[in-house]
Design a protein around this motif. Structure first.
Motif, PDB file in Angstrom:
ATOM      1  N   LEU A 267      13.713   2.553 -19.658  1.00 51.92           N
ATOM      2  CA  LEU A 267      13.834   1.833 -18.388  1.00 51.92           C
ATOM      3  C   LEU A 267      13.252   0.424 -18.531  1.00 51.92           C
ATOM      4  CD1 LEU A 267      14.606   1.857 -15.352  1.00 51.92           C
ATOM      5  CD2 LEU A 267      12.215   2.460 -14.887  1.00 51.92           C
ATOM      6  N   GLY A 268      12.125   0.344 -19.211  1.00 51.06           N
ATOM      7  CA  GLY A 268      11.500  -0.953 -19.426  1.00 51.06           C
ATOM      8  C   GLY A 268      12.462  -1.912 -20.126  1.00 51.06           C
ATOM      9  N   ARG A 269      13.173  -1.368 -21.085  1.00 52.01           N
ATOM     10  CA  ARG A 269      14.146  -2.190 -21.830  1.00 52.01           C
ATOM     11  C   ARG A 269      15.287  -2.645 -20.907  1.00 52.01           C
ATOM     12  NH1 ARG A 269      15.674  -5.586 -25.642  1.00 52.01           N
ATOM     13  NH2 ARG A 269      17.775  -5.208 -26.408  1.00 52.01           N
ATOM     14  N   ILE A 270      15.788  -1.721 -20.105  1.00 43.81           N
ATOM     15  CA  ILE A 270      16.887  -2.074 -19.193  1.00 43.81           C
ATOM     16  C   ILE A 270      16.436  -3.181 -18.242  1.00 43.81           C
ATOM     17  CG2 ILE A 270      18.326  -1.221 -17.269  1.00 43.81           C
ATOM     18  CD1 ILE A 270      18.293   1.548 -18.668  1.00 43.81           C
TER      19      ILE A 270
ATOM     20  N   LEU B  30       9.456  -5.218  -9.675  1.00 40.85           N
ATOM     21  CA  LEU B  30      10.807  -4.820 -10.103  1.00 40.85           C
ATOM     22  C   LEU B  30      10.792  -3.348 -10.516  1.00 40.85           C
ATOM     23  CD1 LEU B  30      13.734  -5.595 -10.836  1.00 40.85           C
ATOM     24  CD2 LEU B  30      12.911  -6.131 -13.153  1.00 40.85           C
ATOM     25  N   ALA B  31       9.797  -2.987 -11.315  1.00 45.49           N
ATOM     26  CA  ALA B  31       9.718  -1.590 -11.773  1.00 45.49           C
ATOM     27  C   ALA B  31       9.490  -0.651 -10.594  1.00 45.49           C
ATOM     28  CB  ALA B  31       8.612  -1.453 -12.809  1.00 45.49           C
ATOM     29  N   ALA B  32       8.651  -1.081  -9.642  1.00 45.92           N
ATOM     30  CA  ALA B  32       8.377  -0.233  -8.473  1.00 45.92           C
ATOM     31  C   ALA B  32       9.653   0.019  -7.693  1.00 45.92           C
ATOM     32  CB  ALA B  32       7.328  -0.895  -7.581  1.00 45.92           C
ATOM     33  N   ASN B  33      10.446  -1.033  -7.492  1.00 47.19           N
ATOM     34  CA  ASN B  33      11.712  -0.868  -6.755  1.00 47.19           C
ATOM     35  C   ASN B  33      12.632   0.108  -7.469  1.00 47.19           C
ATOM     36  OD1 ASN B  33      10.960  -2.566  -4.732  1.00 47.19           O
ATOM     37  ND2 ASN B  33      11.869  -4.395  -5.702  1.00 47.19           N
ATOM     38  N   TRP B  34      12.688  -0.049  -8.774  1.00 48.72           N
ATOM     39  CA  TRP B  34      13.578   0.818  -9.552  1.00 48.72           C
ATOM     40  C   TRP B  34      13.105   2.277  -9.536  1.00 48.72           C
ATOM     41  CZ3 TRP B  34      17.942   0.788 -12.790  1.00 48.72           C
ATOM     42  CH2 TRP B  34      18.720  -0.355 -12.655  1.00 48.72           C
TER      43      TRP B  34
ATOM     44  N   PRO C  49       0.819  -1.225   0.000  1.00 48.16           N
ATOM     45  CA  PRO C  49       0.000   0.000   0.000  1.00 48.16           C
ATOM     46  C   PRO C  49       0.847   1.266   0.000  1.00 48.16           C
ATOM     47  CG  PRO C  49      -0.869  -1.559   1.586  1.00 48.16           C
ATOM     48  CD  PRO C  49       0.441  -2.132   1.082  1.00 48.16           C
ATOM     49  N   VAL C  50       1.953   1.256   0.749  1.00 45.21           N
ATOM     50  CA  VAL C  50       2.788   2.456   0.814  1.00 45.21           C
ATOM     51  C   VAL C  50       3.436   2.714  -0.546  1.00 45.21           C
ATOM     52  CG1 VAL C  50       4.814   3.531   1.875  1.00 45.21           C
ATOM     53  CG2 VAL C  50       3.200   2.240   3.285  1.00 45.21           C
ATOM     54  N   ASP C  51       4.036   1.686  -1.143  1.00 43.46           N
ATOM     55  CA  ASP C  51       4.644   1.845  -2.469  1.00 43.46           C
ATOM     56  C   ASP C  51       3.601   2.304  -3.482  1.00 43.46           C
ATOM     57  OD1 ASP C  51       6.969   0.983  -1.440  1.00 43.46           O
ATOM     58  OD2 ASP C  51       7.033  -0.958  -2.486  1.00 43.46           O
ATOM     59  N   ALA C  52       2.433   1.667  -3.432  1.00 38.36           N
ATOM     60  CA  ALA C  52       1.386   1.987  -4.394  1.00 38.36           C
ATOM     61  C   ALA C  52       0.965   3.447  -4.240  1.00 38.36           C
ATOM     62  CB  ALA C  52       0.191   1.067  -4.195  1.00 38.36           C
ATOM     63  N   ALA C  53       0.845   3.911  -3.006  1.00 39.92           N
ATOM     64  CA  ALA C  53       0.413   5.294  -2.765  1.00 39.92           C
ATOM     65  C   ALA C  53       1.446   6.278  -3.301  1.00 39.92           C
ATOM     66  CB  ALA C  53       0.195   5.520  -1.271  1.00 39.92           C
ATOM     67  N   VAL C  54       2.722   5.985  -3.048  1.00 40.76           N
ATOM     68  CA  VAL C  54       3.778   6.884  -3.528  1.00 40.76           C
ATOM     69  C   VAL C  54       3.753   6.951  -5.057  1.00 40.76           C
ATOM     70  CG1 VAL C  54       6.269   7.221  -3.720  1.00 40.76           C
ATOM     71  CG2 VAL C  54       5.253   6.586  -1.518  1.00 40.76           C
TER      72      VAL C  54
ATOM     73  N   PHE D  44       6.087   4.916 -14.358  1.00 38.49           N
ATOM     74  CA  PHE D  44       6.208   3.606 -13.701  1.00 38.49           C
ATOM     75  C   PHE D  44       5.439   2.531 -14.470  1.00 38.49           C
ATOM     76  CE2 PHE D  44       3.546   0.903 -10.889  1.00 38.49           C
ATOM     77  CZ  PHE D  44       4.494  -0.068 -10.606  1.00 38.49           C
ATOM     78  N   GLU D  45       4.194   2.871 -14.792  1.00 40.57           N
ATOM     79  CA  GLU D  45       3.364   1.832 -15.406  1.00 40.57           C
ATOM     80  C   GLU D  45       3.835   1.461 -16.805  1.00 40.57           C
ATOM     81  OE1 GLU D  45      -1.018   0.479 -14.928  1.00 40.57           O
ATOM     82  OE2 GLU D  45      -0.888   2.644 -14.579  1.00 40.57           O
ATOM     83  N   THR D  46       4.334   2.446 -17.524  1.00 44.34           N
ATOM     84  CA  THR D  46       4.841   2.162 -18.868  1.00 44.34           C
ATOM     85  C   THR D  46       6.004   1.173 -18.786  1.00 44.34           C
ATOM     86  OG1 THR D  46       4.239   4.395 -19.502  1.00 44.34           O
ATOM     87  CG2 THR D  46       5.734   3.236 -20.977  1.00 44.34           C
ATOM     88  N   ALA D  47       6.933   1.446 -17.847  1.00 47.19           N
ATOM     89  CA  ALA D  47       8.093   0.567 -17.702  1.00 47.19           C
ATOM     90  C   ALA D  47       7.659  -0.811 -17.193  1.00 47.19           C
ATOM     91  CB  ALA D  47       9.104   1.200 -16.749  1.00 47.19           C
ATOM     92  N   ALA D  48       6.739  -0.785 -16.196  1.00 47.13           N
ATOM     93  CA  ALA D  48       6.314  -2.054 -15.575  1.00 47.13           C
ATOM     94  C   ALA D  48       5.646  -2.967 -16.603  1.00 47.13           C
ATOM     95  CB  ALA D  48       5.366  -1.756 -14.415  1.00 47.13           C
TER      96      ALA D  48
END
Lengths: 483, 487
Positions: free
Chosen positions: B372-375, B342-346, B314-319, B330-334
């Motif tokens: 970023l998605g590619r990396i 993985l994308a959230a951590n990055w 929930p905290v990560d999602a809220a941020v 974020f969502e494009t990369a994820a």
């Protein structure tokens, strides 16, 4: 030449009887010679007028002339005119050169009309005698000791004195009809929303309406034709088709029903004023109109309601006159408070200050419901009265003023007495209906007006009725002895 | 005594219309003084307002986003007061019939919990100009570029109970209006400003204490600090048996205190009345539904989706959901890497760090979401290890790349970051390392079996030094095999 009406000038110019430069020159020289007696102009734009006249003549020579090409008129100094002083009759704007044209000005310019200048008026259109103007009172051409009425006193006097064949004017509580009646000319106040208010300096926005002062209903139709129509710059301007006002002037009025409000023919109207108005009604009956007594039961509430609503709106509308960006500013202001207080204290005249004070009071916390809100409710009642009456009749007729023109200074000491001058005209503004003042007689050698009231956007019928009356009578052709 | 804090906020958000609310002049920020003010904005005699429909659409959009009642008939009023940067001597606003009625939003607190805060109303109004006090030899300059910029004033119920909740509410409103694209959200340019109403009452008491209003606070942090300072000030007075004076105050961020505004800066009777130059604004259900159809996904539902569909905390999602552009990035990369965690951590780690280091917004970051998605995909397919991915990301953030995806592969090659997973190749490297370091091998072989797992470390280091990008798991496997063959 100066006795010609707009319709006549239009025909003469087309026939090549004379040029626009000739008639413009003639009228300008009349203004120069005679207006010191009337004081009807605040600004005369002779050079611009002649330039417009020359352009009009060139246009005619090139075969591109239209009905209005080269016709000289003048404008009430309430309409902003690009590059020309626009004072609204006030010291506050005595140095204000408008950077844009009002829509009304725009339209006359586009039609090819010539403007001789800007006409005197009560300060910010507040007054019924033209005595509140910073630029001095205007004399009634019928008797120079008497007032021309107001606030469009300059417009009415200039037309009556044959300085111009027609003038623009505005009417918030009777400011077209009352001076027209007192000066023996024809005044038309159209429906609220018929003519754009863009560039017309606001007194009371929900009541202000531009209109015309001319010497005939025929000319009023010609002017209205130019002025009427939708304007996206004014949210209160109605998108309503504009009929050909001249086309219906000669319609028969046989069978038309004219209502006489009982409330307008009581003791407060003197016997000889009543007689003049009743004679006019009789004339209509002769022409085949039916007359019917009607009632406007809330008519007596019009003046009190108006003197809440109009001052309330003006108290806000005039706040922009603060000495900060344009207009009069006091000498050596010490701080912003001082600048406001002295600029406004010195820049506004007494009547304007009185109305701002009344309006601010009526809107203040704790009084709003008792005054402003109540006045709006009364306004609704008055509107309903007219709506009900106009279900039964085509037009309403009555007096314009309780008396003919009064002497200068006669009513200046008692504002309420001055306010009662508009007792028969004010209700119309509250309802937003169109009305006219048509010369219909004389009392003691002074003109008397007949008021005609029509339904919303039914100016064509009003003009038709007024024109037919003027075909049958010659009151509108009467003029002051020395003209 | 135990005190309960009561906070309500009034937020002014400038609407991102191209032209002003009642005139055709441009609203762009930063132009030379008085070059974006037409006759209407200057309040010249005779001018009239015409309502900008785009402002209406944006206000309705906002109303729908906070689940509010939409005013099907809203009315503009004049609020009368004199001020040099208020050209007409009145502000056109909405008093009794606002465009947006009661609504609510959900705020997220630092611990991941949420609270509903009710919104009383939101109304349309025009902004004033600016008084400029410096550079005019003791006089005041007036810049009317801002005059007539459309504002929506959002009034909350007095439901917040501490400064952190107030800041969270301001942040959430910021997030909503920027998501909707109705406000650029630039606090430093005054695109959003906040007035904080603060009062204290003995805990358990029903009626409110006397409140003060802190005017024009313009950052999330300052909302929190200003309210905290004001709570402390009020508490000191009340504890000493004093009384709070209802007044308007300003927050001084340097001194971290609030001070009373001069009484002259506070107007009294505004004499509101309906503006006769503007007609009531009537809208029907069809209009509202058409606007509703243009609503984007909002932060709260986005957050819930991140948690429920993609397993984020929930905290990560809220941020991640709080900022529209960040969430989009974020969502494009994820989606590209098909790994939200993985994308959230990055995004919360390396990406955020890069933004701070470079002092840029997410849209200005040289590494696009696609890149970023590619990396991240290269991590997933074992082409890069985590360290290599960080190196290539940092290089690109520092401008060593271009807009293409190909530049990533070029960088990976030129920097020698490609992870070697081919065990044959790794065996050769390991053989070389063992041959070059006989003493280490001896030492290893002397180490008891149960301690060997730790003693293998130096070999891993050496192998990876010899060849960047070797797959650490493969290295470990090969080392174990070779060393066991030796003894």
């Amino acid at each position: 030449m100066h006795n010609k009406t707009i319709a006549e000038i239009s025909r003469d110019l087309a026939a090549g009887e004379y040029s626009s430069v000739e008639i413009t020159t003639e009228l300008l020289s009349r203004v120069q010679q005679l207006d010191s007696e009337y004081n009807s102009f605040i600004t005369v734009t002779a050079e611009q007028a002649l330039a417009q006249a020359r352009a009009a003549d060139e246009r005619r020579a090139a075969g591109n002339a239209e009905a209005w090409t080269g016709i000289p008129i003048a404008h009430k100094d309430i309409f902003c005119t690009n590059g020309v002083l626009t004072t609204c009759g006030s010291k506050m704007l005595s140095n204000f050169t408008a950077p844009y044209d009002a829509t009304v000005i725009d339209k006359f310019n586009a039609a090819g009309a010539v403007s001789l200048g800007k006409l005197n008026m009560d300060e910010f259109a507040m007054g019924s005698s033209n005595e509140s103007s910073f630029f001095g009172p205007v004399a009634n051409p019928w008797d120079k000791e008497r007032v021309p009425g107001g606030s469009s006193g300059g417009s009415a006097a200039a037309v009556a004195a044959r300085l111009v064949p027609g003038a623009t004017a505005t009417d918030t509580g009777g400011s077209i009809r009352q001076p027209a009646a007192l000066c023996g000319v024809t005044g038309l106040k159209p429906t609220y929303g018929r003519i754009s208010r863009w560039g017309m300096i606001a007194y009371a926005s929900s009541l202000d309406q531009a209109g015309t002062i001319t010497r005939s209903a025929e000319d009023a139709a010609l002017m209205l034709q130019i002025m009427a129509g939708f304007d996206a710059r004014d949210s209160t301007c109605m998108n309503q088709a504009v009929p050909d006002y001249s086309a219906s002037l000669n319609n028969s009025i046989e069978g038309m029903t004219i209502g006489l409000p009982a409330e307008y023919f009581r003791d407060d109207l003197s016997a000889d004023m009543q007689q003049a108005v009743r004679n006019a009604i009789a004339e209509y009956e002769k022409m085949g109109a039916k007359v019917k007594e009607i009632s406007l039961p809330n008519a007596h509430l019009a003046i009190p309601a108006y003197y809440i609503i109009a001052p309330a709106e003006c108290s806000a509308n005039l706040s922009r006159m603060d000495g900060v960006r344009f207009g009069y500013r006091c000498e050596d202001p010490q701080d912003i408070e001082d600048l406001y207080k002295r600029s406004r204290g010195e820049g506004f005249g007494g009547e304007v200050k009185r109305r701002i004070m009344v309006g601010a009071y009526a809107l203040s916390a704790g009084f709003y419901d008792a005054y402003y809100k109540k006045a709006q409710q009364v306004r609704r009642l008055i509107k309903n009265d007219f709506a009900a009456a106009l279900q039964e009749v085509d037009l309403i007729a009555g007096p314009v003023t309780p008396t003919p023109a009064f002497r200068r200074g006669e009513k200046t000491s008692d504002p309420v007495e001055m306010y009662l001058e508009d007792i028969f005209t004010i209700a119309l503004n509250l309802a937003g209906l169109p009305g006219m003042s048509v010369p219909c007689g004389q009392v003691n050698g002074l003109p008397v007006g007949l008021q005609l009231i029509g339904n919303y956007f039914d100016e064509a019928r009003l003009l038709n009725a007024a024109h037919q009356f003027q075909q049958a009578t010659d009151w509108h052709l009467q003029k002051p002895a020395d003209i | 005594m135990e005190w309960e804090v009561v906070i309500g906020l009034e937020i002014h958000a400038q609407l991102a219309t191209k032209s002003k609310i009642f005139s055709g002049a441009a609203t762009a920020y930063g132009a030379e003084a008085n070059t974006q003010a037409c006759a209407v904005d200057l309040g010249l005699p005779g001018v009239l307002p015409v309502f900008n429909e785009e402002a209406l659409r944006m206000a309705v959009k906002f109303g729908l986003a906070i689940d509010a009642e939409i005013g099907h008939r809203s009315v503009f009023d004049r609020k009368n007061y004199f001020y040099p940067d208020l050209p007409k001597g009145y502000q056109t606003t909405q008093l009794h019939h606002p465009i947006v009625g009661k609504g609510h939003i959900e705020i997220e607190l630092e611990d991941g919990s949420t609270r509903i805060i009710n919104v009383t109303r939101a109304h349309l109004e025009e902004d004033a100009g600016k008084s400029v006090h410096e550079g005019f030899n003791g006089m005041t300059g007036i810049d009317l570029n801002r005059a007539g910029t459309p504002l929506i004033e959002i009034v909350s119920e007095p439901e917040m109970r501490n400064a952190k909740e107030a800041a969270a509410y301001f942040r959430k409103m910021h997030s909503i209006v920027t998501y909707l694209g109705i406000c650029d959200g630039d606090l430093s340019q005054g695109s959003m400003r906040c007035d904080c109403n603060v009062s204290l009452r003995p805990k358990g008491q029903q009626e409110f204490g006397t409140r003060t209003e802190i005017k024009n606070v313009n950052s999330f942090r300052n909302v929190e600090r200003a309210i905290e300072a004001e709570i402390e000030r009020q508490m000191d007075i009340l504890e000493d048996g004093g009384k709070i004076v209802q007044e308007t105050r300003l927050y001084d961020a340097d001194k971290n205190e609030t001070r009373a505004m001069r009484s002259k800066e506070v107007a009294n009777d505004y004499r509101y009345f309906p503006c006769p130059d503007l007609l009531p604004v009537i809208i029907d259900d069809e209009y509202v539904n058409n606007v509703r159809a243009t609503l984007p996904e909002l932060p709260t539902s986005k957050r819930e989706r991140f948690v429920n569909d993609h397993g984020l905390s929930p905290v990560d999602a809220a941020v991640l959901a709080s900022d529209r552009d960040l969430a989009h990035y974020f969502e494009t990369a994820a989606k590209l890497v098909n790994d939200y965690k993985l994308a959230a951590n990055w995004v919360q780690g390396d990406v955020s760090a890069a933004l701070n280091r470079l002092e840029v917004s997410i849209n200005e970051l040289p590494v696009s979401a696609q890149q970023l998605g590619r990396i991240l995909s290269l991590i997933k397919d074992n082409t890069l290890n985590n360290g290599g991915a960080k190196e290539v990301f940092t290089a690109m953030a520092d401008g060593k790349g271009d807009d293409s995806l190909e530049c990533i592969d070029t960088l990976v090659d030129s920097m020698g970051l490609k992870q070697v997973s081919d065990s044959g190749a790794i065996e050769a490297i390991v053989d070389q390392v063992l041959t070059d370091n006989p003493k280490l091998v001896e030492g290893y072989l002397a180490t008891p079996e149960d301690k060997r797992a730790k003693a293998i470390g130096p070999f891993i280091g050496l192998t990876r030094k010899a060849a960047k990008g070797v797959n650490p798991q493969v290295v470990m496997d090969v080392l174990k095999k070779k060393l066991s063959e030796l003894g």
